[in-house]
Write an enzyme that holds these catalytic residues in place. Structure first.
Site, PDB file in Angstrom:
ATOM      1  N   PHE A 238       4.983   7.518  -9.179  1.00  0.00           N
ATOM      2  CA  PHE A 238       5.905   7.943  -8.328  1.00  0.00           C
ATOM      3  C   PHE A 238       7.265   7.820  -8.863  1.00  0.00           C
ATOM      4  O   PHE A 238       8.040   8.689  -8.407  1.00  0.00           O
ATOM      5  CB  PHE A 238       5.957   7.218  -6.982  1.00  0.00           C
ATOM      6  CG  PHE A 238       4.748   7.565  -5.874  1.00  0.00           C
ATOM      7  CD1 PHE A 238       3.908   8.922  -6.111  1.00  0.00           C
ATOM      8  CD2 PHE A 238       4.556   6.992  -4.666  1.00  0.00           C
ATOM      9  CE1 PHE A 238       2.985   9.217  -5.490  1.00  0.00           C
ATOM     10  CE2 PHE A 238       3.618   7.596  -3.803  1.00  0.00           C
ATOM     11  CZ  PHE A 238       2.853   8.667  -3.977  1.00  0.00           C
TER      12      PHE A 238
ATOM     13  N   HIS B  20      -3.721   0.230  -0.210  1.00  0.00           N
ATOM     14  CA  HIS B  20      -2.961   1.345   0.289  1.00  0.00           C
ATOM     15  C   HIS B  20      -3.913   2.393   0.622  1.00  0.00           C
ATOM     16  O   HIS B  20      -3.534   3.584   0.509  1.00  0.00           O
ATOM     17  CB  HIS B  20      -1.718   1.706  -0.692  1.00  0.00           C
ATOM     18  CG  HIS B  20      -0.578   0.979  -0.883  1.00  0.00           C
ATOM     19  ND1 HIS B  20       0.195   0.940  -1.781  1.00  0.00           N
ATOM     20  CD2 HIS B  20      -0.300  -0.095  -0.093  1.00  0.00           C
ATOM     21  CE1 HIS B  20       1.133   0.098  -1.706  1.00  0.00           C
ATOM     22  NE2 HIS B  20       0.610  -0.606  -0.733  1.00  0.00           N
TER      23      HIS B  20
ATOM     24  N   ASN C 201       4.193  -3.379 -17.944  1.00  0.00           N
ATOM     25  CA  ASN C 201       4.684  -2.090 -17.666  1.00  0.00           C
ATOM     26  C   ASN C 201       5.709  -1.377 -18.720  1.00  0.00           C
ATOM     27  O   ASN C 201       6.297  -2.057 -19.636  1.00  0.00           O
ATOM     28  CB  ASN C 201       5.711  -2.618 -16.400  1.00  0.00           C
ATOM     29  CG  ASN C 201       5.625  -1.332 -15.420  1.00  0.00           C
ATOM     30  OD1 ASN C 201       4.606  -0.954 -15.056  1.00  0.00           O
ATOM     31  ND2 ASN C 201       6.957  -0.959 -15.122  1.00  0.00           N
TER      32      ASN C 201
ATOM     33  N   CYS D  41      -9.134  11.397  11.784  1.00  0.00           N
ATOM     34  CA  CYS D  41      -8.166  11.802  13.179  1.00  0.00           C
ATOM     35  C   CYS D  41      -7.386  10.654  13.244  1.00  0.00           C
ATOM     36  O   CYS D  41      -7.805   9.528  13.888  1.00  0.00           O
ATOM     37  CB  CYS D  41      -9.209  12.114  14.202  1.00  0.00           C
ATOM     38  SG  CYS D  41      -8.088  12.620  15.743  1.00  0.00           S
TER      39      CYS D  41
ATOM     40  N   SER E 256       3.174  -1.270 -12.400  1.00  0.00           N
ATOM     41  CA  SER E 256       3.660  -1.255 -11.079  1.00  0.00           C
ATOM     42  C   SER E 256       5.307  -1.356 -11.307  1.00  0.00           C
ATOM     43  O   SER E 256       5.680  -2.364 -12.013  1.00  0.00           O
ATOM     44  CB  SER E 256       3.245  -2.098 -10.082  1.00  0.00           C
ATOM     45  OG  SER E 256       3.752  -2.046  -9.061  1.00  0.00           O
TER      46      SER E 256
HETATM   47  P1  NAD Z   1       5.316   3.235  -9.063  1.00  0.00           P
HETATM   48  O1  NAD Z   1       5.320   4.910  -9.618  1.00  0.00           O
HETATM   49  O2  NAD Z   1       6.447   2.890  -8.381  1.00  0.00           O
HETATM   50  O3  NAD Z   1       5.660   2.560 -10.609  1.00  0.00           O
HETATM   51  C1  NAD Z   1       4.898   2.961 -11.675  1.00  0.00           C
HETATM   52  C2  NAD Z   1       5.435   1.810 -12.960  1.00  0.00           C
HETATM   53  O4  NAD Z   1       4.216   2.185 -13.949  1.00  0.00           O
HETATM   54  C3  NAD Z   1       6.695   2.139 -13.397  1.00  0.00           C
HETATM   55  O5  NAD Z   1       7.302   1.392 -13.323  1.00  0.00           O
HETATM   56  C4  NAD Z   1       6.095   3.032 -14.927  1.00  0.00           C
HETATM   57  O6  NAD Z   1       7.408   2.686 -15.580  1.00  0.00           O
HETATM   58  C5  NAD Z   1       5.234   2.401 -15.214  1.00  0.00           C
HETATM   59  N1  NAD Z   1       4.238   3.130 -16.080  1.00  0.00           N
HETATM   60  C6  NAD Z   1       3.972   4.346 -15.763  1.00  0.00           C
HETATM   61  N2  NAD Z   1       2.806   4.748 -16.562  1.00  0.00           N
HETATM   62  C7  NAD Z   1       2.764   3.782 -17.457  1.00  0.00           C
HETATM   63  C8  NAD Z   1       1.790   3.196 -18.568  1.00  0.00           C
HETATM   64  N3  NAD Z   1       1.010   4.139 -19.085  1.00  0.00           N
HETATM   65  N4  NAD Z   1       1.673   2.045 -18.873  1.00  0.00           N
HETATM   66  C9  NAD Z   1       2.326   1.069 -18.271  1.00  0.00           C
HETATM   67  N5  NAD Z   1       3.313   1.344 -17.526  1.00  0.00           N
HETATM   68  C10 NAD Z   1       3.344   2.775 -17.038  1.00  0.00           C
HETATM   69  O7  NAD Z   1       4.069   2.802  -8.759  1.00  0.00           O
HETATM   70  P2  NAD Z   1       3.690   1.447  -7.876  1.00  0.00           P
HETATM   71  O8  NAD Z   1       4.378   0.426  -8.183  1.00  0.00           O
HETATM   72  O9  NAD Z   1       2.010   1.812  -7.935  1.00  0.00           O
HETATM   73  O10 NAD Z   1       3.969   2.118  -6.424  1.00  0.00           O
HETATM   74  C11 NAD Z   1       3.845   3.272  -5.674  1.00  0.00           C
HETATM   75  C12 NAD Z   1       3.074   3.717  -4.958  1.00  0.00           C
HETATM   76  O11 NAD Z   1       2.354   4.981  -5.108  1.00  0.00           O
HETATM   77  C13 NAD Z   1       1.674   2.897  -4.417  1.00  0.00           C
HETATM   78  O12 NAD Z   1       1.812   2.386  -3.120  1.00  0.00           O
HETATM   79  C14 NAD Z   1       0.583   3.524  -4.721  1.00  0.00           C
HETATM   80  O13 NAD Z   1      -0.025   3.924  -3.811  1.00  0.00           O
HETATM   81  C15 NAD Z   1       1.065   5.273  -4.834  1.00  0.00           C
HETATM   82  N6  NAD Z   1       0.565   5.994  -5.967  1.00  0.00           N
HETATM   83  C16 NAD Z   1      -0.724   5.937  -6.454  1.00  0.00           C
HETATM   84  C17 NAD Z   1      -0.953   6.673  -7.499  1.00  0.00           C
HETATM   85  C18 NAD Z   1      -2.379   6.525  -7.889  1.00  0.00           C
HETATM   86  O14 NAD Z   1      -3.254   6.311  -7.076  1.00  0.00           O
HETATM   87  N7  NAD Z   1      -2.849   6.965  -9.243  1.00  0.00           N
HETATM   88  C19 NAD Z   1      -0.436   7.634  -8.118  1.00  0.00           C
HETATM   89  C20 NAD Z   1       1.089   7.599  -7.475  1.00  0.00           C
HETATM   90  C21 NAD Z   1       1.332   6.706  -6.318  1.00  0.00           C
END
Ligand code: NAD
Length: 269
Positions: free
Chosen positions: A37, A125, A238, A133, A213
């Site tokens: 995201f 989440h 990260n 529904c 994250s």
């Molecule tokens: P986020 O998008 O806020 O953060 C992701 C983090 O991961 C970033 O800081 C980024 O620099 C890092 N990152 C990206 N690729 C990486 C890699 N290959 N190795 C190490 N680090 C890496 O995501 P979040 O903290 O999970 O919070 C966002 C919300 O988005 C969550 O609630 C989740 O439900 C949802 N989400 C889920 C998915 C999924 O299920 N795959 C995808 C997008 C968003």
């Protein structure tokens, strides 16, 4: 700290640990082709998160329409995705009898598909696998609802699915409630059982391993804090810095798959 020194220090913590709680976010799944995201290529650079508030989904057809349009774009990579080296490394930790559980913010089901044992993955989440529904609670496989949208079947209005369960008091004899995937949107309540379970496991952990994250989504981001406050070691893996780096015992700014597997190789060496 030099990257290799940090990896070795993290490996030492993992070697000593017996009840690791892995806390994962979208970053662990980017190597499976699912955008996160908040990176530069992330979804919130394309859409305005305010349009996806749960309260707007409930109130306005136009926001439900936007939700289901974005959903098509977001879920297609998820449907094609396979677990990657990062997901598999956490399964290796379980096989080494060190992992208590994975608490994930992800909704893609890849941790389970990587091969964790029953009950080892706590989804904070929700999941894209099902849809419900919001009025009567009826649940379907999300694929059935997407098929219904494509076919513009009964209950679908302008690309938005509404519940077509019989209800004599509803519009045209149907329930008519809005259908939404079983994921948690901004403004929507967290699942009580999973949230309580995740915090309890964090309190009992001797190590919290955060992977991929941004640690900004609340209240999920307080789980590593809870673990650390109760005496667990904290490792953060990260690509970018996070607001919680300063409280971690080790921070590794690298890719999830490579960093985790190098750490585990050190544990086993
Ligand atoms: P986020 O998008 O806020 O953060 C992701 C983090 O991961 C970033 O800081 C980024 O620099 C890092 N990152 C990206 N690729 C990486 C890699 N290959 N190795 C190490 N680090 C890496 O995501 P979040 O903290 O999970 O919070 C966002 C919300 O988005 C969550 O609630 C989740 O439900 C949802 N989400 C889920 C998915 C999924 O299920 N795959 C995808 C997008 C968003």
């Amino acid at each position: 700290m030099e990257p290799d020194t940090a990896l070795r220090k993290a490996a030492q913590i993992l070697a000593d640990a017996r009840r690791i709680v892995a806390f994962t976010g979208a970053g662990i799944s980017t190597e499976s082709g699912i955008p996160d995201f908040r990176s530069d290529s992330g979804i919130w650079n394309k859409y305005d998160p305010n349009d996806f508030l749960f309260q707007k989904f409930i109130a306005f057809h136009k926001n439900r329409k936007l939700y289901w349009e974005r959903s098509k774009e977001f879920y297609e990579p998820i449907l094609k995705a396979q677990p990657n080296a990062g997901h598999k490394a956490l399964v290796r930790l379980e096989q080494m009898e060190k992992l208590d559980c994975v608490v994930t913010q992800n909704i893609d089901g890849l941790h389970q598909r990587a091969g964790h044992g029953e009950g080892r993955v706590i989804e904070l989440h929700g999941t894209v696998a099902t849809a419900s529904c919001l009025k009567c609670g009826k649940q379907w496989p999300a694929a059935d609802i997407r098929k219904r949208i494509v076919e513009e079947a009964p209950g679908v209005s302008d690309g938005v699915p509404y519940c077509s369960e019989p209800d004599p008091d509803g519009p045209e004899g149907m329930c008519g409630g809005p259908i939404k995937t079983d994921t948690i949107s901004f403004g929507q309540s967290m699942p009580e059982k999973e949230t309580a379970e995740a915090f309890a496991r964090a309190r009992n952990a001797d190590c919290c391993l955060v992977v991929g994250s941004s640690l900004v989504v609340q209240p999920a981001c307080f789980i590593p804090v809870e673990a650390k406050d109760r005496g667990a070691s904290l490792i953060i893996v990260n690509r970018e810095p996070t607001p919680m780096d300063a409280m971690a015992d080790v921070v590794i700014h690298g890719s999830a798959g490579e960093s985790l597997n190098r750490m585990l190789d050190y544990v086993l060496s």
